[in-house]
Design a protein around this motif. Sequence first.
Motif, PDB file in Angstrom:
ATOM      1  N   GLN A  65      90.815  60.990  86.117  1.00 43.75           N
ATOM      2  CA  GLN A  65      89.830  61.838  85.309  1.00 43.75           C
ATOM      3  C   GLN A  65      88.824  62.602  86.102  1.00 43.75           C
ATOM      4  N   ASP A  66      88.239  61.597  87.126  1.00 45.19           N
ATOM      5  CA  ASP A  66      87.111  62.277  87.818  1.00 45.19           C
ATOM      6  C   ASP A  66      87.560  63.602  88.635  1.00 45.19           C
ATOM      7  N   VAL A  67      88.997  63.415  89.233  1.00 48.32           N
ATOM      8  CA  VAL A  67      89.404  64.449  90.046  1.00 48.32           C
ATOM      9  C   VAL A  67      89.850  65.476  89.367  1.00 48.32           C
ATOM     10  N   GLN A  68      90.397  65.527  88.162  1.00 52.38           N
ATOM     11  CA  GLN A  68      90.724  66.559  87.236  1.00 52.38           C
ATOM     12  C   GLN A  68      89.488  67.306  86.839  1.00 52.38           C
ATOM     13  N   GLU A  69      88.266  66.704  86.500  1.00 51.47           N
ATOM     14  CA  GLU A  69      87.047  67.426  86.232  1.00 51.47           C
ATOM     15  C   GLU A  69      86.537  67.987  87.517  1.00 51.47           C
ATOM     16  N   GLU A  70      86.571  67.520  88.622  1.00 50.07           N
ATOM     17  CA  GLU A  70      86.032  68.074  89.813  1.00 50.07           C
ATOM     18  C   GLU A  70      86.682  69.389  90.343  1.00 50.07           C
ATOM     19  N   LEU A  71      88.065  69.343  90.012  1.00 55.96           N
ATOM     20  CA  LEU A  71      88.912  70.539  90.342  1.00 55.96           C
ATOM     21  C   LEU A  71      89.038  71.365  89.101  1.00 55.96           C
ATOM     22  N   GLU A  72      88.487  71.004  88.047  1.00 59.35           N
ATOM     23  CA  GLU A  72      88.664  71.962  86.622  1.00 59.35           C
ATOM     24  C   GLU A  72      90.019  72.216  86.269  1.00 59.35           C
ATOM     25  N   ILE A  73      90.597  71.003  86.436  1.00 56.26           N
ATOM     26  CA  ILE A  73      92.019  70.977  85.942  1.00 56.26           C
ATOM     27  C   ILE A  73      91.979  70.808  84.394  1.00 56.26           C
ATOM     28  N   ASN A  74      92.653  72.043  83.641  1.00 60.65           N
ATOM     29  CA  ASN A  74      92.734  71.834  82.142  1.00 60.65           C
ATOM     30  C   ASN A  74      94.186  71.869  81.760  1.00 60.65           C
ATOM     31  N   ASP A  75      94.976  72.095  82.734  1.00 61.57           N
ATOM     32  CA  ASP A  75      96.541  72.512  82.440  1.00 61.57           C
ATOM     33  C   ASP A  75      97.411  72.064  83.623  1.00 61.57           C
ATOM     34  N   GLU A  76      98.269  70.868  83.400  1.00 54.16           N
ATOM     35  CA  GLU A  76      99.103  70.443  84.512  1.00 54.16           C
ATOM     36  C   GLU A  76     100.022  71.526  85.196  1.00 54.16           C
ATOM     37  N   GLN A  77     100.213  72.466  84.477  1.00 51.78           N
ATOM     38  CA  GLN A  77     100.954  73.472  85.094  1.00 51.78           C
ATOM     39  C   GLN A  77     100.254  74.273  86.069  1.00 51.78           C
ATOM     40  N   HIS A  78      99.092  74.123  86.275  1.00 52.45           N
ATOM     41  CA  HIS A  78      98.118  74.552  87.383  1.00 52.45           C
ATOM     42  C   HIS A  78      97.940  73.769  88.873  1.00 52.45           C
ATOM     43  N   VAL A  79      98.620  72.435  88.619  1.00 50.39           N
ATOM     44  CA  VAL A  79      98.610  71.501  89.738  1.00 50.39           C
ATOM     45  C   VAL A  79      99.729  71.730  90.661  1.00 50.39           C
ATOM     46  N   ALA A  80      99.324  71.725  91.992  1.00 50.12           N
ATOM     47  CA  ALA A  80     100.251  71.575  92.956  1.00 50.12           C
ATOM     48  C   ALA A  80      99.788  70.616  93.933  1.00 50.12           C
ATOM     49  N   VAL A  81     101.086  69.972  94.540  1.00 48.80           N
ATOM     50  CA  VAL A  81     100.541  68.591  95.161  1.00 48.80           C
ATOM     51  C   VAL A  81     101.277  68.861  96.762  1.00 48.80           C
ATOM     52  N   ARG A  82     100.503  68.621  97.759  1.00 47.35           N
ATOM     53  CA  ARG A  82     101.220  68.740  99.103  1.00 47.35           C
ATOM     54  C   ARG A  82     100.672  67.511  99.584  1.00 47.35           C
ATOM     55  N   CYS A  83     101.599  67.220 100.725  1.00 47.18           N
ATOM     56  CA  CYS A  83     101.031  65.868 101.824  1.00 47.18           C
ATOM     57  C   CYS A  83     101.030  66.327 103.226  1.00 47.18           C
ATOM     58  N   ILE A  84     100.245  66.043 103.828  1.00 45.19           N
ATOM     59  CA  ILE A  84     100.124  66.254 105.282  1.00 45.19           C
ATOM     60  C   ILE A  84     101.477  65.651 106.287  1.00 45.19           C
TER      61      ILE A  84
END
Length: 148
Positions: free
Chosen positions: A74-93
């Motif tokens: 939840q704290d990461v969602q708040e920090e990144l201002e994520i309100n909709d999971e459709q706006h999330v992209a995940v990448r790995c190094i």
Amino acid sequence: MSNSSISPDHTTTLEENSYHFAKGIPGFPELNQYTVVPQYESFSLLQAVDNPHVSFIIVDPFVFFPQYEFELPQDVQEELEINDEQHVAVRCIVTWHTQSEKITMNLAAPIIFNVEQQQAKQIILQNTPYTTKHPLQSRTNKQTKEEL
């Protein structure tokens, strides 16, 4: 949003754009602005705007590991201002090597992008079976989460 499970069904496409990392990337706290530069197929470069010599190869982990899944706190969602999971992209190094069997991906520390707000953060997963140097070989496509 409470803790949200991140899986292939809950991510979006990451387009060429500039993203703000409020605290930088671990090891590079002074570099806060990065540009995503698409390369070959699912690979991209994450390049520091203020120091173009600093760049990371990144990839969508779900392309290689469809069973990859983790909880987004939840704290990461708040920090990144994520309100909709459709706006999330995940990448790995990815750690590249001239011998393909030695190429690895850091599944233990994914980078979370809010594509709408153009913010991002690399997080460190806790109590996870994932490693920082997971082999990125064709056989890994068939592995289950338990085998990771």
